[in-house]
Write an enzyme that holds these catalytic residues in place. Structure first.
Site, PDB file in Angstrom:
ATOM      1  CG  ASN A  54      46.671  45.678  44.140  1.00 65.31           C
ATOM      2  OD1 ASN A  54      46.906  45.687  43.065  1.00 65.31           O
ATOM      3  ND2 ASN A  54      45.569  46.299  44.795  1.00 65.31           N
ATOM      4  CB  THR A  56      50.591  41.285  41.887  1.00 65.46           C
ATOM      5  OG1 THR A  56      50.369  42.550  42.197  1.00 65.46           O
ATOM      6  CG2 THR A  56      49.320  40.281  41.960  1.00 65.46           C
ATOM      7  CB  SER A 111      45.689  44.948  34.792  1.00 65.94           C
ATOM      8  OG  SER A 111      44.755  45.804  34.811  1.00 65.94           O
ATOM      9  CB  THR A 166      52.249  43.524  39.246  1.00 67.86           C
ATOM     10  OG1 THR A 166      50.789  43.947  40.024  1.00 67.86           O
ATOM     11  CG2 THR A 166      52.191  42.667  38.625  1.00 67.86           C
TER      12      THR A 166
END
EC number: 2.3.2.2
Length: 557
Positions: A388, A386, A440, A368
């Site tokens: 990931n 992102t 997140s 990210t």
């Protein structure tokens, strides 16, 4: 002391002329000077903060491609000069053929399949989000946003320390895929080293076509077919129809208050906005003057709050289009109740999630990088993008140079099975066709008396949430400068595993005192990458790029 690499001279060579002296018109902070330069150039060319953010994003997809790119997704939080806050959800979605047991082989879960290879990718949403942002709120033509990215992909750029480190760590997986190996590894199979030049000719070609043809090239024309052809041969399930049916979501901003500031965050499927707000609400029941950063009292208070929030995250959070996510999670009364479970000087077990008020009825609507931009007119952008984990799925679609995400690992691939970041997820985040995985990412904007005073966010898996929280507390409660706030040693607790993670630069005395309280502590390397822009009391823009990454925070002049 964190190592900082200044690539400003390289940035000037790659993306344009030096900064001009004069009035400050805008500000940008990213993890890579080349991307910051692209953002500043966009504003110098007459663009606004939205144009600058998209230019930065597309450049990052080249020079920081291990973290983000057009093969991934993003959350764009925009504050417009007219006072509106806009949330553009460009999160990836699960393919339409995805199933809950897609990673089960011979009756056993193969966790590697959600992390590496053709089954790891969701449908990318970044291009759709950037296109919408430019079309609706930008001032420059879409193709202008690609200028720096095309140049850096075509001519190459010197690999920085972070890029080289991640390339070395993932070289064995990249070598499994011929198109990826051809780009990111040398002919002898070894990774490129810091300072060596990386060129991405296929990606430059894709950028040119995307710039000329618009987002349709990515979702309706050649790229989806190329992806489908590769996936069919390699055992993946992404199809051209998955791309054709992708749509961004416009979300209602999540707004709460903290000691007189208005905190604007991103709603689900971001867990970051919910839990940054939840933790601030809990902390509002305590006097920040009672504890000082860097003391065991401060770390103890925040760690206990983190545990409560992450326990709720594991149970309640998911895509609001598929599951009920209670709005009561950031209710002030619920936060006050949770605050009673925080006892100074004690480590309190958190066996399970809490129960927010009216959880049955009041819901949110069905690796990210982070970067922030601001312009003189009052437009601000806080964006997290992102693919990931480092280099995503490690799969490049042949002939395109486009590296695909591995966001399927952000789902709960099986009950009780942690993902790459050791996060446990519940039924709310189970795999389903067309569903967005929980994230997140925590792009955040702070307002005071109706005016934006700060934009902040971070990179780094679940630590994004706690990094953002710490940056807010250090600047708002303790009035630290952006640079000082981002330089302090970090700590993180995510409920499961029950472990307090602290950077190795943390004072040994502090670690000893926290162990005495009863915390299990893991000392780790510096983590994360927070970016922050703040408006000073006299109206100037200032900011900082995290010293843990070779970034740049700078104004236009």
């Amino acid at each position: 002391m964190f190592r900082r690499i200044c690539l400003l001279s390289v940035a000037i060579a790659c993306t344009g002329a030096p900064l001009q002296a004069g009035k400050v018109e805008g500000y940008a902070a990213t993890v890579q000077p080349l991307a910051t330069r692209a953002a500043l150039d966009a504003m110098a060319d007459g663009g606004n903060a939205i144009d600058a953010a998209v230019a930065a994003a597309l450049t990052l997809g080249v020079v920081d491609g291990h973290n983000s790119g057009i093969g991934g997704g993003c959350f764009l939080l925009i504050h417009l000069k007219d006072g509106r806050n806009i949330c553009i959800d460009g999160r990836e979605i699960a393919p339409l053929a995805a199933t809950r047991d897609m990673y089960v082989r011979d009756g056993k879960l193969d966790e590697s399949l959600s992390k590496t290879g053709p089954l790891a990718s969701g449908v990318p949403g970044a291009v759709a989000a950037y296109s919408y942002a430019i079309k609706e709120f930008g001032r420059l033509p879409w193709e202008k946003a690609f200028t720096a990215g095309i140049r850096c992909a075509d001519e190459g750029f010197p690999i920085d320390l972070v890029y080289a480190r991640k390339l070395k760590a993932t070289a064995p997986e990249l070598a499994l895929f011929p198109a990826s190996k051809a780009i990111f590894l040398k002919p002898d199979g070894s990774p490129y080293l810091e300072g060596e030049t990386l060129r991405q000719k296929d990606l430059a070609k894709s950028y040119r076509e995307l710039a000329a043809q618009g987002a349709e090239w990515f979702y309706a024309r050649p790229f989806p077919q190329a992806t489908q052809t590769y996936m069919k041969e390699a055992g993946g399930i992404l199809t051209a129809n998955d791309f054709a049916t992708y749509r961004i979501k416009l979300r209602e901003p999540l707004v709460t208050s903290y000691h007189g500031w208005q905190i604007v965050g991103f709603p689900p499927p971001s867990s970051g906005g919910v839990h940054v707000a939840q933790m601030l609400n809990i902390l509002e029941n305590f006097n920040p003057a009672d504890v000082k950063p860097g003391t065991p009292e401060f770390v103890n208070r925040l760690t206990e709050v983190m545990k409560l929030a992450f326990a709720d995250r594991a149970y309640w959070l998911g895509d609001p289009g598929f599951v009920h996510v209670p709005r009561g999670l950031f209710d002030k009364a619920y936060a006050k109740e949770l605050s009673t479970r925080v006892s100074p000087g004690k480590v309190t077990p958190v066996p399970d999630h809490g129960t927010p008020p009216d959880w049955q009825n009041n819901y949110f609507e069905k690796h990210t990088t982070h970067f922030v931009t601001a312009d003189a007119e009052g437009n601000w952008v806080s964006c997290t993008a992102t693919i990931n984990t480092a280099f995503g799925s490690k799969v490049v679609i042949p002939g395109t140079g486009i590296l695909m995400n591995n966001e399927m690992d952000d789902f709960s691939i099986a009950p009780g099975v942690p993902n790459h970041f050791k996060l446990i997820g519940g039924e709310a985040n189970a795999i389903a066709p067309g569903k967005r995985p929980l994230s997140s990412m925590s792009p955040t904007i702070v307002e005071k008396d109706g005016q934006v005073v700060m934009a902040v966010g971070a990179a780094g898996g679940p630590t994004i949430i706690t990094q953002t929280l710490l940056a807010l507390l250090y600047t708002l409660d303790y009035n630290m400068t952006p640079a000082d706030a981002l330089a302090l040693p970090r700590f993180h607790h995510q409920w499961s595993p029950d472990q307090l993670r602290m950077e190795k630069s943390t004072s040994p005395d502090l670690v000893k005192q926290l162990k005495t309280l009863g915390y299990e502590i893991e000392l780790i390397e510096p983590f994360g990458g927070t970016q922050l822009i703040r408006k000073t009391s006299d109206g100037r823009l200032t900011g900082a790029s995290d010293p843990r990454v070779p970034g740049l925070a700078a104004p236009t002049r």
